[in-house]
Scaffold this motif. Structure first.
Motif, mmCIF file in Angstrom:
data_model
loop_
_atom_site.group_PDB
_atom_site.id
_atom_site.type_symbol
_atom_site.label_atom_id
_atom_site.label_comp_id
_atom_site.label_asym_id
_atom_site.label_seq_id
_atom_site.Cartn_x
_atom_site.Cartn_y
_atom_site.Cartn_z
ATOM 1 N N MET A 94 1.045 -1.224 0.001
ATOM 2 C CA MET A 94 -0.051 0.024 -0.203
ATOM 3 C C MET A 94 0.952 1.321 -0.082
ATOM 4 O O MET A 94 1.891 1.527 0.897
ATOM 5 N N ALA A 95 0.521 2.128 -0.982
ATOM 6 C CA ALA A 95 1.463 3.241 -0.853
ATOM 7 C C ALA A 95 0.947 4.421 0.149
ATOM 8 O O ALA A 95 -0.427 4.323 0.794
ATOM 9 N N TYR A 96 1.749 5.103 0.590
ATOM 10 C CA TYR A 96 1.443 5.951 1.778
ATOM 11 C C TYR A 96 2.108 7.419 1.590
ATOM 12 O O TYR A 96 2.774 7.584 0.591
ATOM 13 N N PHE A 97 1.610 8.399 2.164
ATOM 14 C CA PHE A 97 2.036 9.756 1.918
ATOM 15 C C PHE A 97 2.230 10.283 3.481
ATOM 16 O O PHE A 97 1.409 10.223 4.327
ATOM 17 N N ALA A 98 3.268 11.091 3.626
ATOM 18 C CA ALA A 98 3.559 11.551 5.189
ATOM 19 C C ALA A 98 4.290 12.735 4.915
ATOM 20 O O ALA A 98 5.260 12.985 3.852
ATOM 21 N N SER A 153 11.163 21.456 13.981
ATOM 22 C CA SER A 153 10.954 22.820 14.722
ATOM 23 C C SER A 153 12.148 23.407 15.363
ATOM 24 O O SER A 153 12.754 22.374 16.397
ATOM 25 N N ASP A 154 12.459 24.458 15.051
ATOM 26 C CA ASP A 154 13.431 25.088 15.951
ATOM 27 C C ASP A 154 13.225 25.532 17.304
ATOM 28 O O ASP A 154 14.207 25.493 18.497
ATOM 29 N N GLU A 155 12.137 25.725 17.718
ATOM 30 C CA GLU A 155 11.464 26.333 18.963
ATOM 31 C C GLU A 155 10.474 25.269 19.441
ATOM 32 O O GLU A 155 10.370 24.088 18.823
ATOM 33 N N GLU A 156 9.777 25.628 20.239
ATOM 34 C CA GLU A 156 8.595 24.909 20.995
ATOM 35 C C GLU A 156 7.297 24.849 20.316
ATOM 36 O O GLU A 156 6.400 24.882 20.815
ATOM 37 N N GLU A 157 7.585 25.514 18.929
ATOM 38 C CA GLU A 157 6.259 25.431 18.092
ATOM 39 C C GLU A 157 5.403 24.196 17.646
ATOM 40 O O GLU A 157 6.099 23.222 17.910
ATOM 41 N N THR A 158 4.278 24.260 17.404
ATOM 42 C CA THR A 158 3.448 23.163 17.047
ATOM 43 C C THR A 158 4.002 22.588 15.701
ATOM 44 O O THR A 158 4.212 23.279 14.938
ATOM 45 N N VAL A 159 4.043 21.277 15.636
ATOM 46 C CA VAL A 159 4.559 20.493 14.569
ATOM 47 C C VAL A 159 3.241 19.270 14.240
ATOM 48 O O VAL A 159 2.938 18.922 15.156
ATOM 49 N N LEU A 160 2.690 19.390 13.207
ATOM 50 C CA LEU A 160 1.904 18.568 12.786
ATOM 51 C C LEU A 160 2.593 17.423 11.739
ATOM 52 O O LEU A 160 3.201 17.735 10.803
ATOM 53 N N VAL A 161 1.990 16.093 11.900
ATOM 54 C CA VAL A 161 2.399 15.068 11.102
ATOM 55 C C VAL A 161 1.080 14.591 10.594
ATOM 56 O O VAL A 161 0.267 14.193 11.250
ATOM 57 N N PHE A 162 1.075 14.755 9.209
ATOM 58 C CA PHE A 162 0.135 14.158 8.216
ATOM 59 C C PHE A 162 0.386 12.648 7.917
ATOM 60 O O PHE A 162 1.426 12.639 7.150
ATOM 61 N N ILE A 163 -0.343 11.732 8.121
ATOM 62 C CA ILE A 163 0.106 10.287 7.438
ATOM 63 C C ILE A 163 -1.433 9.935 6.462
ATOM 64 O O ILE A 163 -2.409 10.325 7.084
ATOM 65 N N GLU A 164 -1.391 9.516 5.477
ATOM 66 C CA GLU A 164 -2.328 9.064 4.681
ATOM 67 C C GLU A 164 -2.067 7.693 3.925
ATOM 68 O O GLU A 164 -0.889 7.689 3.526
ATOM 69 N N GLN A 165 -2.877 6.934 4.007
ATOM 70 C CA GLN A 165 -2.596 5.650 3.510
ATOM 71 C C GLN A 165 -3.671 5.356 2.270
ATOM 72 O O GLN A 165 -4.693 4.960 2.703
ATOM 73 N N GLU A 166 -3.030 5.365 1.218
ATOM 74 C CA GLU A 166 -3.872 4.956 -0.185
ATOM 75 C C GLU A 166 -5.424 5.183 0.073
ATOM 76 O O GLU A 166 -6.244 4.575 -0.355
ATOM 77 N N ASP A 167 -5.821 6.413 0.616
ATOM 78 C CA ASP A 167 -7.221 6.850 0.432
ATOM 79 C C ASP A 167 -8.038 5.850 1.567
ATOM 80 O O ASP A 167 -9.357 6.050 1.247
ATOM 81 N N ALA A 168 -7.476 5.263 2.279
ATOM 82 C CA ALA A 168 -8.046 4.245 3.349
ATOM 83 C C ALA A 168 -8.356 4.820 4.627
ATOM 84 O O ALA A 168 -9.363 4.669 5.278
ATOM 85 N N TRP A 169 -7.272 5.763 5.059
ATOM 86 C CA TRP A 169 -7.251 6.086 6.269
ATOM 87 C C TRP A 169 -6.231 7.476 6.413
ATOM 88 O O TRP A 169 -5.429 7.277 5.638
#
Length: 190
Positions: free
Chosen positions: A1-5, A39-55
């Motif tokens: 399965m292909a994924y994107f992050a 992040s260089d500081e204590e800033e917010t970081v989001l990680v997006f993970i998508e698996q082949e339009d399944a989730w």
């Protein structure tokens, strides 16, 4: 399965977006470390993970705080190696050792079935009130912190709507990125 992050790091100038590989990420702690490195500081970081339009999953890391996680479909994520990263015991409602308890219960049920001679499960096993589960007993549907993005103008109701039946995970991540003001940048790294 292909994924994107992708890792989205909040900066003074907006959001920095970079595609990332998850090959060396085995645990949520590894993912949080990867996010903190962006992040260089204590800033917010989001990680997006998508698996082949399944989730899809959104993991939010704020400095040294514990990551906050939202997964659009727990059962679909459980069928993925990348889902194992975000589907913590706490998120899916398991406590350590539940796998052994489940195995013990299964063995006990099998013993009961064979001892009554019928060889079939009893009607008492049909619990209409129990949640629909998929692989490894992980609940189907959205899991986690539905308010993970409220600070950025995406309500829990809106996030759940992006995760509902018929929703397309890739479109949901694009919509979230648009709300953050970095939709074009996210599409550029896709």
């Amino acid at each position: 399965m292909a994924y994107f992050a992708a890792v989205l790091a909040r900066t003074e100038d907006g959001w920095s977006v970079n595609e990332t590989e998850l090959d060396d990420v085995e645990t949520l702690a590894d993912l949080a470390d990867l996010a903190r490195e962006a992040s260089d500081e204590e800033e917010t970081v989001l990680v997006f993970i998508e698996q082949e339009d399944a989730w899809f999953a959104v993991v939010r890391v704020d400095g040294e705080e514990d990551p906050r996680i939202f997964v659009s479909d727990g059962a679909a994520a459980a069928r993925s190696a990348y889902g194992e990263i975000v589907l913590t015991d706490e998120l899916v409602g398991r406590s350590p050792g539940d796998e052994l308890d489940d195995l013990d219960n299964l063995v006990a049920e099998l013993d009961d079935d064979s001892s009554d001679g019928s060889g079939s499960a009893s009607d008492d096993d049909d619990d209409d009130d129990s949640p629909v589960t998929g692989a490894d007993g992980v609940p189907a549907g959205p899991l986690g912190d539905t308010e993970v993005l409220t600070e950025f103008g995406i309500s829990a109701k809106a996030l759940l709507a992006m995760s509902g039946e018929g929703a397309v995970p890739g479109d949901a991540l694009s919509e979230i990125a648009e709300s953050l003001g970095c939709g074009e940048v996210l599409e550029a790294v896709r």
